[in-house]
Design an enzyme around this catalytic site. Structure first.
Site, PDB file in Angstrom:
ATOM      1  CE  LYS A 140     -18.733  41.855  28.799  1.00  0.00           C
ATOM      2  NZ  LYS A 140     -18.775  41.168  27.526  1.00  0.00           N
ATOM      3  CE  LYS A 200     -19.578  44.848  22.517  1.00  0.00           C
ATOM      4  NZ  LYS A 200     -18.777  44.291  23.585  1.00  0.00           N
ATOM      5  CG  HIS A 208     -25.233  35.483  23.381  1.00  0.00           C
ATOM      6  ND1 HIS A 208     -24.580  35.682  22.184  1.00  0.00           N
ATOM      7  CD2 HIS A 208     -24.804  36.479  24.204  1.00  0.00           C
ATOM      8  CE1 HIS A 208     -23.769  36.727  22.299  1.00  0.00           C
ATOM      9  NE2 HIS A 208     -23.890  37.232  23.500  1.00  0.00           N
ATOM     10  CE  LYS A 210     -25.828  37.252  27.856  1.00  0.00           C
ATOM     11  NZ  LYS A 210     -24.362  37.117  27.621  1.00  0.00           N
ATOM     12  CG  ASP A 236     -19.324  37.638  27.700  1.00  0.00           C
ATOM     13  OD1 ASP A 236     -18.704  38.586  28.182  1.00  0.00           O
ATOM     14  OD2 ASP A 236     -20.137  37.772  26.768  1.00  0.00           O
ATOM     15  CD  GLU A 237     -20.012  36.524  23.629  1.00  0.00           C
ATOM     16  OE1 GLU A 237     -20.727  36.985  24.536  1.00  0.00           O
ATOM     17  OE2 GLU A 237     -19.031  37.111  23.161  1.00  0.00           O
TER      18      GLU A 237
END
Ligand code: CAP
Ligand code: MG
Length: 429
Positions: A152, A310, A270, A178, A180-181
Site C-alpha cells: 500500500k 472494513k 479477487h 499480492k 492490489d485489485e
C-alpha cells in the site's frame, strides 16, 4: 382467451430429480402480484417463456420449462432441466438463472440466494487445479494460516518500489506478496517489469530465509493479454496468478483456467465488484452463490470477508461461504441448498480487508487455520515499516497457535507490541 401462461411454470408439489439444477430465490412481488404469479414469471423468463402465450410451443419444448415449487414466505425454489443449459458454459447458465429476471416489473426485489449444481453440470467444469492441499504443498506450509500482504498505497509504487516492498514483506515473514485489485500494468508500474523485478526479489528472499515465497501477481486484463501475462509468470518461475473474477468476467476466467491447467499455475480470485450486487439482502445475488460458481470454474483461493474488518460481511454469510467452498458435501437447510461436489477440490478461503495483528485472533477463532490471511494497511502502516509489519502479523498468528494472548506475546516481541500500540483491536470502517 388467456394471453399469458406464467402459472404453467408453477407446480407447488414438484419434486425435482437429482439431474436438475435448483435455484433458491428470495422474491418480493410487485404490488397486486401474488408470490405464485411472481414465481411463475421468474421460472418462465429464466427458462423458455416470455410475457404471452405462443403459437410455436410443442410438447418437446415444454420439457424445457422450469418449475417453481416449495414456496415458503418470500422464498421459492425453481428447478431447471439440465438440457436447458450448455455444460461448461458459465456465462450461458448465468444468462438464464441470473439474467433478465432481476429487471422484471412483476418483482419489487429478487435475490438469487443459492444454486444446487447437479452432478452432471458439476462434472462439466474443471474445478480448482490445486485446491487447499495443493497450495499448501507449493509453499510447504502444512498447518498454519498462510499469510499475504498487498503493498500500500494500492497503486502508485514504481515496479522497483513494488519489488522492494515484496522483499521487505517476505523477509519479515509474509508468505505471499499480492498485487492490489486495481494494479495491472500502469505506466509507472508495468506488468512485465514488475514481474521480472518481483520474482528476482522473491528468489533472493527464498535464498535468505530458506522458506518458499509466493507472488499473487494480478493478470486481470483483456483475455488474450491475461493469457500472455500468465505465460510470462510461468516463464519467470511463478506459481500463482491473481484475477479479479467479476470484472474480468466468467468467460475470461474460464479461459484463464484452461491456460493455467497447461501452465500449472494456481489461481487467486479477487472479488472486487461483488458488493455491487451481493450486498443488498433483498436484491441481486449472494456471495455464497458467486463463491460456488468460482469453485466450479476452478479458482484455488477466493476472498470471503472478515466480519471484523472494513468491508461488510456477516458472520453467518462468511461461515456459509467457507462451508460451501471447502466441504465435499454440504447439507441444506431452509436458507442453503444441499450440494454434492464430487471430485471438485476445495478452495482456500482468503480473509482480507481492514485486518491488522490485533484482529488475527478473532479471524482464526472464527475461520480456523485453513485460511489465507491478507493484511495490507495492517502491514504497511506499521510504525517501524513493512518488514516489521509482516513480522507482527506472523507473531500474532504464532501467539494464537501457541495459545498465548497477544498482550502476553507482545511483552517479548516489539513488532507486535508496536502494532498493538498503534491499532489495538480496532475494527476499521
Ligand atoms: C485489502 C484489499 C482487498 C480487500 C478486498 C483492499 O487491503 O487489498 O482488496 O480485502 O475485499 O484493497 O481493500 P487492506 P474482500 O488489508 O489494506 O484492507 O477481501 O472483502 O474481497
Ligand atoms: Mg485490494
Amino acid at each position: 382467451m388467456s394471453i399469458e401462461w406464467y402459472l404453467d411454470f408453477v407446480d407447488l408439489d414438484y419434486a425435482p430429480s437429482d439431474r436438475e439444477l435448483v435455484a433458491l430465490f428470495r422474491i418480493e412481488p410487485a404490488k397486486k402480484i401474488t408470490m405464485r404469479e411472481a414465481a411463475g414469471r421468474i421460472a418462465s423468463e429464466s427458462s423458455i417463456g416470455t410475457w404471452t402465450t405462443l403459437t410455436t410451443m410443442s410438447p418437446e419444448k415444454r420439457r424445457l420449462m422450469a418449475k417453481a415449487y416449495g414456496i415458503k414466505g418470500r422464498w421459492v425454489r425453481i428447478a431447471y432441466p439440465p438440457e436447458l443449459f450448455e455444460g461448461g458454459n458459465m456465462p450461458q447458465i448465468l444468462s438464464s438463472i441470473a439474467g433478465n429476471i432481476f429487471g422484471m416489473k412483476a418483482v419489487r426485489n429478487l435475490r438469487l440466494e443459492d444454486v444446487r449444481w447437479p452432478p452432471g453440470m458439476v462434472r462439466s467444469f474443471r474445478g480448482p487445479q490445486f485446491g487447499i492441499r495443493g497450495v499448501r504443498k507449493i509453499f510447504k506450509i502444512e498447518k498454519r494460516p498462510i499469510t499475504a500482504t498487498v503493498p500500500k498505497p494500492k497503486v502508485g509504487m514504481s515496479s522497483e518500489e513494488h519489488a522492494r516492498a515484496g522483499y521487505e514483506a517476505w523477509m519479515g515473514g509474509i508468505d505471499l506478496l499480492k498485487d492490489d485489485e486495481n494494479l495491472s500494468s500502469q505506466r509507472f508500474n508495468q506488468f512485465e517489469r514488475r514481474a521480472r523485478l518481483s520474482f528476482k526479489m522473491r528468489d533472493r528472499a527464498e535464498r535468505e530465509t530458506g522458506e518458499r515465497k509466493g507472488y499473487l501477481i494480478n493478470v486481470t486484463a483483456e483475455t488474450m493479454e491475461m493469457l500472455r501475462r500468465a505465460r510470462l509468470v510461468r516463464k519467470l518461475g511463478g506459481e500463482h496468478v491473481m484475477v479479479d473474477i467479476l470484472t474480468a468476467g466468467w468467460a475470461g476466467v474460464q479461459t484463464l483456467r484452461e491456460e493455467c491447467e497447461e501452465l500449472g499455475l494456481a489461481i487467486h480470485a479477487h472479488r472486487a465488484f461483488h458488493a455491487a450486487f451481493t450486498r443488498d439482502p433483498k436484491h441481486g445475488m449472494s456471495m455464497l452463490a458467486v463463491a460456488k460458481i468460482a469453485r466450479l470454474v476452478g479458482v484455488d483461493q477466493i476472498h470471503l470477508g472478515t466480519v471484523v474488518g472494513k468491508l461488510e460481511s456477516s458472520r453467518e454469510e462468511v461461515l456459509a461461504i467457507q462451508r460451501a467452498i471447502t466441504s465435499k458435501n454440504v447439507t441444506g437447510n431452509g436458507l442453503i441448498l444441499q450440494q454434492r461436489w464430487g471430485t471438485i477440490k476445495p478452495v482456500f478461503p482468503v480473509s482480507s480487508g481492514g485486518l491488522h495483528p490485533g484482529l488475527i485472533p478473532q479471524i482464526i477463532s472464527m475461520l480456523g487455520r485453513d485460511i489465507v490471511i491478507q493484511v495490507g494497511g495492517g502491514v504497511w502502516g506499521h510504525p517501524q515499516g513493512g518488514r516489521a509489519g509482516a513480522t507482527a502479523v506472523r507473531q500474532a498468528i504464532d501467539a494464537v497457535l501457541d495459545g498465548v494472548s497477544l498482550e502476553k506475546r507482545a511483552e517479548s516481541e516489539m513488532e507486535l507490541r508496536a502494532a498493538l500500540e498503534k491499532w489495538g483491536y480496532i475494527r476499521p470502517k
